[in-house]
Write a protein that holds these residues in place. Structure first.
Motif, PDB file in Angstrom:
ATOM      1  N   ILE A   1     -21.928 -22.981  -6.542  1.00  0.00           N
ATOM      2  CA  ILE A   1     -21.905 -22.613  -7.953  1.00  0.00           C
ATOM      3  C   ILE A   1     -21.909 -23.885  -8.793  1.00  0.00           C
ATOM      4  O   ILE A   1     -21.103 -24.779  -8.576  1.00  0.00           O
ATOM      5  N   THR A   2     -22.830 -23.923  -9.728  1.00  0.00           N
ATOM      6  CA  THR A   2     -22.885 -25.077 -10.620  1.00  0.00           C
ATOM      7  C   THR A   2     -21.975 -24.837 -11.810  1.00  0.00           C
ATOM      8  O   THR A   2     -21.650 -23.704 -12.134  1.00  0.00           O
ATOM      9  N   ASN A   3     -21.607 -25.895 -12.461  1.00  0.00           N
ATOM     10  CA  ASN A   3     -20.735 -25.771 -13.620  1.00  0.00           C
ATOM     11  C   ASN A   3     -21.516 -25.908 -14.923  1.00  0.00           C
ATOM     12  O   ASN A   3     -20.958 -26.254 -15.944  1.00  0.00           O
ATOM     13  N   GLN A   4     -22.807 -25.625 -14.867  1.00  0.00           N
ATOM     14  CA  GLN A   4     -23.641 -25.715 -16.054  1.00  0.00           C
ATOM     15  C   GLN A   4     -23.728 -24.349 -16.724  1.00  0.00           C
ATOM     16  O   GLN A   4     -24.286 -23.414 -16.148  1.00  0.00           O
ATOM     17  N   PRO A   5     -23.190 -24.214 -17.930  1.00  0.00           N
ATOM     18  CA  PRO A   5     -23.280 -22.932 -18.626  1.00  0.00           C
ATOM     19  C   PRO A   5     -24.734 -22.542 -18.861  1.00  0.00           C
ATOM     20  O   PRO A   5     -25.580 -23.372 -19.127  1.00  0.00           O
TER      21      PRO A   5
ATOM     22  N   THR B   1     -26.766 -21.148 -16.605  1.00  0.00           N
ATOM     23  CA  THR B   1     -27.494 -20.905 -15.362  1.00  0.00           C
ATOM     24  C   THR B   1     -27.118 -19.523 -14.834  1.00  0.00           C
ATOM     25  O   THR B   1     -26.076 -18.967 -15.161  1.00  0.00           O
ATOM     26  N   ALA B   2     -27.989 -18.973 -14.012  1.00  0.00           N
ATOM     27  CA  ALA B   2     -27.756 -17.627 -13.478  1.00  0.00           C
ATOM     28  C   ALA B   2     -26.479 -17.577 -12.641  1.00  0.00           C
ATOM     29  O   ALA B   2     -25.700 -16.620 -12.725  1.00  0.00           O
ATOM     30  N   GLN B   3     -26.246 -18.611 -11.844  1.00  0.00           N
ATOM     31  CA  GLN B   3     -25.045 -18.633 -11.001  1.00  0.00           C
ATOM     32  C   GLN B   3     -23.779 -18.687 -11.852  1.00  0.00           C
ATOM     33  O   GLN B   3     -22.776 -18.050 -11.529  1.00  0.00           O
ATOM     34  N   PHE B   4     -23.821 -19.428 -12.939  1.00  0.00           N
ATOM     35  CA  PHE B   4     -22.661 -19.546 -13.824  1.00  0.00           C
ATOM     36  C   PHE B   4     -22.355 -18.193 -14.468  1.00  0.00           C
ATOM     37  O   PHE B   4     -21.198 -17.779 -14.546  1.00  0.00           O
ATOM     38  N   VAL B   5     -23.392 -17.508 -14.919  1.00  0.00           N
ATOM     39  CA  VAL B   5     -23.204 -16.198 -15.554  1.00  0.00           C
ATOM     40  C   VAL B   5     -22.647 -15.194 -14.560  1.00  0.00           C
ATOM     41  O   VAL B   5     -21.738 -14.422 -14.886  1.00  0.00           O
ATOM     42  N   VAL B   6     -23.156 -15.199 -13.344  1.00  0.00           N
ATOM     43  CA  VAL B   6     -22.647 -14.285 -12.314  1.00  0.00           C
ATOM     44  C   VAL B   6     -21.189 -14.599 -11.999  1.00  0.00           C
ATOM     45  O   VAL B   6     -20.355 -13.692 -11.886  1.00  0.00           O
ATOM     46  N   ALA B   7     -20.852 -15.875 -11.870  1.00  0.00           N
ATOM     47  CA  ALA B   7     -19.467 -16.271 -11.581  1.00  0.00           C
ATOM     48  C   ALA B   7     -18.533 -15.835 -12.709  1.00  0.00           C
ATOM     49  O   ALA B   7     -17.426 -15.350 -12.460  1.00  0.00           O
ATOM     50  N   ALA B   8     -18.971 -16.001 -13.957  1.00  0.00           N
ATOM     51  CA  ALA B   8     -18.148 -15.574 -15.093  1.00  0.00           C
ATOM     52  C   ALA B   8     -17.968 -14.063 -15.094  1.00  0.00           C
ATOM     53  O   ALA B   8     -16.870 -13.559 -15.376  1.00  0.00           O
ATOM     54  N   GLY B   9     -19.010 -13.336 -14.765  1.00  0.00           N
ATOM     55  CA  GLY B   9     -18.904 -11.880 -14.701  1.00  0.00           C
ATOM     56  C   GLY B   9     -17.971 -11.412 -13.606  1.00  0.00           C
ATOM     57  O   GLY B   9     -17.163 -10.498 -13.811  1.00  0.00           O
ATOM     58  N   VAL B  10     -18.067 -12.024 -12.431  1.00  0.00           N
ATOM     59  CA  VAL B  10     -17.180 -11.674 -11.321  1.00  0.00           C
ATOM     60  C   VAL B  10     -15.734 -11.971 -11.682  1.00  0.00           C
ATOM     61  O   VAL B  10     -14.829 -11.166 -11.411  1.00  0.00           O
ATOM     62  N   MET B  11     -15.508 -13.103 -12.331  1.00  0.00           N
ATOM     63  CA  MET B  11     -14.138 -13.449 -12.723  1.00  0.00           C
ATOM     64  C   MET B  11     -13.599 -12.448 -13.741  1.00  0.00           C
ATOM     65  O   MET B  11     -12.433 -12.025 -13.654  1.00  0.00           O
ATOM     66  N   ALA B  12     -14.436 -12.026 -14.690  1.00  0.00           N
ATOM     67  CA  ALA B  12     -13.995 -11.048 -15.684  1.00  0.00           C
ATOM     68  C   ALA B  12     -13.626  -9.722 -15.026  1.00  0.00           C
ATOM     69  O   ALA B  12     -12.617  -9.100 -15.374  1.00  0.00           O
ATOM     70  N   VAL B  13     -14.431  -9.281 -14.068  1.00  0.00           N
ATOM     71  CA  VAL B  13     -14.137  -8.032 -13.366  1.00  0.00           C
ATOM     72  C   VAL B  13     -12.846  -8.154 -12.558  1.00  0.00           C
ATOM     73  O   VAL B  13     -12.008  -7.244 -12.558  1.00  0.00           O
TER      74      VAL B  13
END
Length: 91
Positions: A2-6, A8-20
């Motif tokens: 997972i990259t830490n660049q806001p 990017t697709a991976q960043f958005v998916v990681a943020a969504g998983v964390m929110a859930v």
């Protein structure tokens, strides 16, 4: 990885998983009535946590879409109103 660049697709998916996950934990704690645990945390700790979150949000917020941090802008405005305060020295 997972990259830490806001943005990017991976960043958005990681943020969504964390929110859930946060929502699942909140729901579980609510159903188990674990909110009473907050009674054991002192008021000053809760206020400090909330204040720290506020400062973090203010520090990370852009003003009018410019890359100038809100907090630094606030300090510069303070310096303009109170030039003898020496609270902030511009670089």
């Amino acid at each position: 990885m997972i990259t830490n660049q806001p943005g990017t697709a991976q960043f958005v998916v990681a943020a969504g998983v964390m929110a859930v996950l946060v929502g699942v934990f909140q729901l579980a704690m609510g159903l188990l009535r674990l909110g009473v645990l907050v009674n054991f945390v002192s008021h000053s700790v809760i206020v400090g946590f909330a204040s720290g979150a506020g400062v973090l949000i203010a520090w990370a917020t852009d003003v009018e879409g410019k890359p100038v941090k809100f907090f630094l802008t606030y300090l510069r405005a303070w310096e303009n109103f109170y030039p003898d305060s020496e609270i902030f020295e511009a670089p």
